[in-house]
Design a protein around this motif. Sequence first.
Motif, PDB file in Angstrom:
ATOM      1  N   SER A  24       0.800  -1.209   0.000  1.00  0.00           N
ATOM      2  CA  SER A  24       0.000   0.000   0.000  1.00  0.00           C
ATOM      3  C   SER A  24       0.833   1.258   0.000  1.00  0.00           C
ATOM      4  N   GLY A  25       0.485   2.168  -0.886  1.00  0.00           N
ATOM      5  CA  GLY A  25       1.097   3.474  -0.873  1.00  0.00           C
ATOM      6  C   GLY A  25       0.543   4.338   0.253  1.00  0.00           C
ATOM      7  N   GLU A  26      -0.572   3.891   0.854  1.00  0.00           N
ATOM      8  CA  GLU A  26      -1.211   4.643   1.936  1.00  0.00           C
ATOM      9  C   GLU A  26      -0.579   4.359   3.289  1.00  0.00           C
ATOM     10  N   LEU A  27       0.393   3.483   3.339  1.00  0.00           N
ATOM     11  CA  LEU A  27       1.019   3.086   4.598  1.00  0.00           C
ATOM     12  C   LEU A  27       1.499   4.301   5.395  1.00  0.00           C
ATOM     13  N   LEU A  28       2.146   5.247   4.743  1.00  0.00           N
ATOM     14  CA  LEU A  28       2.708   6.404   5.441  1.00  0.00           C
ATOM     15  C   LEU A  28       1.643   7.290   6.074  1.00  0.00           C
ATOM     16  N   ASP A  29       0.405   7.198   5.580  1.00  0.00           N
ATOM     17  CA  ASP A  29      -0.682   7.987   6.160  1.00  0.00           C
ATOM     18  C   ASP A  29      -1.038   7.513   7.567  1.00  0.00           C
ATOM     19  N   VAL A  31       1.299   5.511   9.816  1.00  0.00           N
ATOM     20  CA  VAL A  31       2.371   5.074  10.708  1.00  0.00           C
ATOM     21  C   VAL A  31       2.504   5.893  11.989  1.00  0.00           C
ATOM     22  N   SER A  32       2.021   7.111  12.027  1.00  0.00           N
ATOM     23  CA  SER A  32       2.159   7.928  13.237  1.00  0.00           C
ATOM     24  C   SER A  32       1.028   7.695  14.236  1.00  0.00           C
ATOM     25  N   ARG A  33       0.063   6.893  13.871  1.00  0.00           N
ATOM     26  CA  ARG A  33      -1.074   6.640  14.757  1.00  0.00           C
ATOM     27  C   ARG A  33      -0.711   5.605  15.830  1.00  0.00           C
ATOM     28  N   PRO A  34      -1.346   5.665  17.006  1.00  0.00           N
ATOM     29  CA  PRO A  34      -1.072   4.678  18.061  1.00  0.00           C
ATOM     30  C   PRO A  34      -1.476   3.267  17.624  1.00  0.00           C
ATOM     31  N   LEU A  35      -0.691   2.291  18.036  1.00  0.00           N
ATOM     32  CA  LEU A  35      -0.927   0.903  17.662  1.00  0.00           C
ATOM     33  C   LEU A  35      -2.334   0.413  18.016  1.00  0.00           C
ATOM     34  N   PRO A  36      -2.850   0.666  19.225  1.00  0.00           N
ATOM     35  CA  PRO A  36      -4.212   0.180  19.521  1.00  0.00           C
ATOM     36  C   PRO A  36      -5.268   0.733  18.569  1.00  0.00           C
ATOM     37  N   ASP A  37      -5.116   1.998  18.163  1.00  0.00           N
ATOM     38  CA  ASP A  37      -6.068   2.594  17.216  1.00  0.00           C
ATOM     39  C   ASP A  37      -5.992   1.903  15.860  1.00  0.00           C
ATOM     40  N   LEU A  38      -4.774   1.621  15.421  1.00  0.00           N
ATOM     41  CA  LEU A  38      -4.598   0.934  14.142  1.00  0.00           C
ATOM     42  C   LEU A  38      -5.237  -0.451  14.169  1.00  0.00           C
ATOM     43  N   LEU A  39      -4.992  -1.185  15.238  1.00  0.00           N
ATOM     44  CA  LEU A  39      -5.552  -2.536  15.343  1.00  0.00           C
ATOM     45  C   LEU A  39      -7.074  -2.498  15.421  1.00  0.00           C
ATOM     46  N   GLU A  50     -14.157  -4.925   4.349  1.00  0.00           N
ATOM     47  CA  GLU A  50     -13.442  -3.881   3.619  1.00  0.00           C
ATOM     48  C   GLU A  50     -11.949  -4.213   3.667  1.00  0.00           C
ATOM     49  N   PHE A  51     -11.599  -5.298   2.977  1.00  0.00           N
ATOM     50  CA  PHE A  51     -10.262  -5.866   3.074  1.00  0.00           C
ATOM     51  C   PHE A  51      -9.189  -4.959   2.483  1.00  0.00           C
ATOM     52  N   SER A  52      -9.475  -4.333   1.362  1.00  0.00           N
ATOM     53  CA  SER A  52      -8.490  -3.437   0.739  1.00  0.00           C
ATOM     54  C   SER A  52      -8.202  -2.232   1.631  1.00  0.00           C
ATOM     55  N   ALA A  53      -9.226  -1.736   2.309  1.00  0.00           N
ATOM     56  CA  ALA A  53      -9.040  -0.597   3.203  1.00  0.00           C
ATOM     57  C   ALA A  53      -8.279  -1.008   4.466  1.00  0.00           C
ATOM     58  N   ALA A  54      -8.427  -2.251   4.885  1.00  0.00           N
ATOM     59  CA  ALA A  54      -7.747  -2.722   6.098  1.00  0.00           C
ATOM     60  C   ALA A  54      -6.247  -2.927   5.868  1.00  0.00           C
ATOM     61  N   LEU A  55      -5.833  -3.229   4.645  1.00  0.00           N
ATOM     62  CA  LEU A  55      -4.428  -3.553   4.379  1.00  0.00           C
ATOM     63  C   LEU A  55      -3.429  -2.469   4.797  1.00  0.00           C
ATOM     64  N   PRO A  56      -3.575  -1.220   4.363  1.00  0.00           N
ATOM     65  CA  PRO A  56      -2.561  -0.228   4.769  1.00  0.00           C
ATOM     66  C   PRO A  56      -2.529  -0.007   6.276  1.00  0.00           C
ATOM     67  N   ILE A  83      -2.970  -9.775   7.571  1.00  0.00           N
ATOM     68  CA  ILE A  83      -2.634  -9.214   6.255  1.00  0.00           C
ATOM     69  C   ILE A  83      -2.855 -10.277   5.182  1.00  0.00           C
ATOM     70  N   ALA A  84      -2.407 -11.487   5.462  1.00  0.00           N
ATOM     71  CA  ALA A  84      -2.587 -12.589   4.511  1.00  0.00           C
ATOM     72  C   ALA A  84      -4.069 -12.838   4.239  1.00  0.00           C
ATOM     73  N   CYS A  85      -4.876 -12.787   5.280  1.00  0.00           N
ATOM     74  CA  CYS A  85      -6.320 -12.984   5.104  1.00  0.00           C
ATOM     75  C   CYS A  85      -6.920 -11.921   4.196  1.00  0.00           C
ATOM     76  N   CYS A  86      -6.503 -10.671   4.372  1.00  0.00           N
ATOM     77  CA  CYS A  86      -7.004  -9.584   3.516  1.00  0.00           C
ATOM     78  C   CYS A  86      -6.605  -9.816   2.069  1.00  0.00           C
ATOM     79  N   HIS A  87      -5.344 -10.200   1.857  1.00  0.00           N
ATOM     80  CA  HIS A  87      -4.908 -10.495   0.489  1.00  0.00           C
ATOM     81  C   HIS A  87      -5.703 -11.650  -0.098  1.00  0.00           C
ATOM     82  N   HIS A  88      -5.907 -12.681   0.682  1.00  0.00           N
ATOM     83  CA  HIS A  88      -6.665 -13.844   0.213  1.00  0.00           C
ATOM     84  C   HIS A  88      -8.081 -13.429  -0.189  1.00  0.00           C
ATOM     85  N   GLU A  89      -8.723 -12.645   0.664  1.00  0.00           N
ATOM     86  CA  GLU A  89     -10.104 -12.228   0.395  1.00  0.00           C
ATOM     87  C   GLU A  89     -10.221 -11.335  -0.843  1.00  0.00           C
ATOM     88  N   THR A  90      -9.134 -10.649  -1.202  1.00  0.00           N
ATOM     89  CA  THR A  90      -9.165  -9.797  -2.402  1.00  0.00           C
ATOM     90  C   THR A  90      -8.609 -10.518  -3.630  1.00  0.00           C
TER      91      THR A  90
END
Length: 138
Positions: A24-29, A31-39, A50-56, A83-90
């Motif tokens: 994902s090119g959106e990864l950098l958007d 990385v500064s967020r807290p880990l619990p929020d990301l999870l 929404e597997f594609s949106a979950a990947l980055p 991550i693998a599950c998201c890729h599989h689902e897409t």
Amino acid sequence: MHSFIETVRSAIETTPAVEYQFTSGELLDHVSRPLPDLLDESFSLYARHEFSAALPILEAAMCAQISERGEMHPDVAKTLKRIACCHHETGNYQSGMCARQHAIVIWKSCGDDYKFEIQNAECRVEFAKKYNLLGELV
């Protein structure tokens, strides 16, 4: 003359493992967020299919986990599995297979507590290899 099954088996056994690459090119958007929020957000997106949106977001979470806990931590393997599950689902079986293979390496380094996760991931890797191969032959 090889049978179709023998040809498939041979190709699966000789397919090299590929390192997981961030997709994902959106990864950098994120990385500064807290880990619990990301999870939390990645779980919510996954639950809504929404597997594609979950990947980055998952990839950013994995970066945070590696930074906080190290590359070989079981939490990193768990995120790689998601991550693998998201890729599989897409339908991106190759990337999913690579993510699972990395998770397997981590779990194997963590001891006997992860036997079920290893077996499950190895089974899914084999499925992905067969599916990719059969898709190419048909």
